[in-house]
Write an enzyme that holds these catalytic residues in place. Sequence first.
Site, PDB file in Angstrom:
ATOM      1  N   LYS A  35       0.843  -1.199   0.000  1.00 17.70           N
ATOM      2  CA  LYS A  35       0.000   0.000   0.000  1.00 17.70           C
ATOM      3  C   LYS A  35       0.881   1.253   0.000  1.00 17.70           C
ATOM      4  O   LYS A  35       2.091   1.151   0.296  1.00 17.70           O
ATOM      5  CB  LYS A  35      -0.909  -0.015   1.230  1.00 17.70           C
ATOM      6  CG  LYS A  35      -0.156  -0.028   2.540  1.00 17.70           C
ATOM      7  CD  LYS A  35      -1.058  -0.387   3.709  1.00 17.70           C
ATOM      8  CE  LYS A  35      -0.235  -0.311   4.994  1.00 17.70           C
ATOM      9  NZ  LYS A  35      -0.935  -0.879   6.138  1.00 17.70           N
ATOM     10  N   TYR A 260      16.434  29.735   7.678  1.00 20.37           N
ATOM     11  CA  TYR A 260      15.285  30.569   8.045  1.00 20.37           C
ATOM     12  C   TYR A 260      15.216  30.790   9.547  1.00 20.37           C
ATOM     13  O   TYR A 260      15.356  29.846  10.326  1.00 20.37           O
ATOM     14  CB  TYR A 260      13.989  29.933   7.560  1.00 20.37           C
ATOM     15  CG  TYR A 260      13.794  30.065   6.063  1.00 20.37           C
ATOM     16  CD1 TYR A 260      13.667  31.332   5.475  1.00 20.37           C
ATOM     17  CD2 TYR A 260      13.749  28.953   5.252  1.00 20.37           C
ATOM     18  CE1 TYR A 260      13.502  31.450   4.099  1.00 20.37           C
ATOM     19  CE2 TYR A 260      13.570  29.066   3.876  1.00 20.37           C
ATOM     20  CZ  TYR A 260      13.453  30.316   3.306  1.00 20.37           C
ATOM     21  OH  TYR A 260      13.289  30.443   1.952  1.00 20.37           O
TER      22      TYR A 260
HETATM   23  C1  LIG Z   1      -0.176  -1.839   6.781  1.00 18.83           C
HETATM   24  C2  LIG Z   1      -0.795  -3.069   7.256  1.00 18.83           C
HETATM   25  C3  LIG Z   1      -0.011  -4.193   7.575  1.00 18.83           C
HETATM   26  C4  LIG Z   1       1.496  -4.158   7.609  1.00 18.83           C
HETATM   27  O1  LIG Z   1       1.956  -3.538   8.784  1.00 18.83           O
HETATM   28  P1  LIG Z   1       3.517  -3.383   9.068  1.00 18.83           P
HETATM   29  O2  LIG Z   1       3.598  -2.845  10.432  1.00 18.83           O
HETATM   30  O3  LIG Z   1       4.037  -2.437   8.047  1.00 18.83           O
HETATM   31  O4  LIG Z   1       4.099  -4.739   8.922  1.00 18.83           O
HETATM   32  C5  LIG Z   1      -0.681  -5.357   7.899  1.00 18.83           C
HETATM   33  N1  LIG Z   1      -2.047  -5.408   7.917  1.00 18.83           N
HETATM   34  C6  LIG Z   1      -2.800  -4.349   7.638  1.00 18.83           C
HETATM   35  C7  LIG Z   1      -4.289  -4.472   7.688  1.00 18.83           C
HETATM   36  C8  LIG Z   1      -2.220  -3.137   7.316  1.00 18.83           C
HETATM   37  O5  LIG Z   1      -2.978  -2.079   7.035  1.00 18.83           O
END
Ligand SMILES: *Cc1c(COP(=O)(O)O)cnc(C)c1O
Length: 373
Positions: A35, A260
């Site tokens: 994702k 800045y």
């Molecule tokens: C993002 C996500 C994961 C992975 O989590 P990590 O901590 O990056 O391993 C697993 N399950 C779901 C439902 C997620 O949204």
Amino acid sequence: MYNPCTIELNREALRFNCERVRELAPQANILAMVKANGYGHGARWVATQIKDLVDGFGVARFEEAVELRRELPDSRLLLLGNLANPALFRDCFREKLDLVIADFPAVKMLAETLEQSVDQNTAIRLWLKLNIGMNRLGMTTQEFEQAHTLLEATGKITELLHMSHFSASEETDHSLTNRQAAKLLELSARLGQYPRSLANSAAVICHPRTHREWVRPGIMLYGDDPTGLLSGTKQLQAVMHFKSRIIALRDVAEGEGVGYNHRWRAQEPRLIATVAAGYADGYPRTAPDGTPVVINGQRCPLAGRVSMDLLTVDVSDLENVQIGDEVTLWGQELSAAEVARHCQTISYELFTRITSRVQRVYINEAVPAASST
Ligand SMILES: *Cc1c(COP(=O)(O)O)cnc(C)c1O
């Protein structure tokens, strides 16, 4: 070509981390979480590099899934919880996506959609989600049981899976995660024999009893170990090397400010390097003075506010520093997790905020296989 602000993406590191998942969870299928554009690493790139090592991929947005589907016509692709809508369901089934069903109103809508407009040849794979404590998505126990029954009764489900997501599986106190896992495992067992999925990266590493049929690692694929438990030859490798170059050097007199609002001031005469990386590249503007970067193998502290295109570093203690020298912002020699700690965030956020103008360079790519068939 002239842009020195680059992320190098290392195929071998990605595959190494995948192999660690396989080693830790040898019995489980692996759903690689890609994702948010593969946690900023490029979902298509990530998926194509590891498709032979994993059993499927997970994304959060329909459009991400469609993009991956073009690349991976036969892979298992899971779309996480979304705003339920009959048209979305139909589009998902057309694209052969697995779907997370995370709340009860969606279940009713889905059951109707299945009755009305899905024929028997369409594969329907649903991951029913139980809320085990995050209180964000997922159904209550009662809703979950009802959903299970209602959906099975449609006679159109190819595969039903049971899933949950932990709220704190990286914590050293395992009692909460154990209780959360028990909640799903007990309910699932009561309903029959269904594939179960609970484990994110931290649980892959430190909760083997939660591995079951599917694990869902994300961040560990990209080289950050949220538990800090993997060491020696098992230690994960950074996939992303975020780097740029020094484009100017300035002598700054005692009492002078840099950047800045002169957040940083020289207590004595100092040498300041200006680096071509800023918040418009994805380097966090919240980084305080003292956040490390690495130049010629040595750590130097950030000095002054990060601006849009530039950041400034105190290089007074380096020998032989020159314009054009490479600067590591994070990567194998300086973890994104460490930089993130300085900025009161996590590597996940740093990775996903790399912007599109940053040059991508792919290293350790396999030589394309000669077509022998
Ligand atoms: C993002 C996500 C994961 C992975 O989590 P990590 O901590 O990056 O391993 C697993 N399950 C779901 C439902 C997620 O949204």
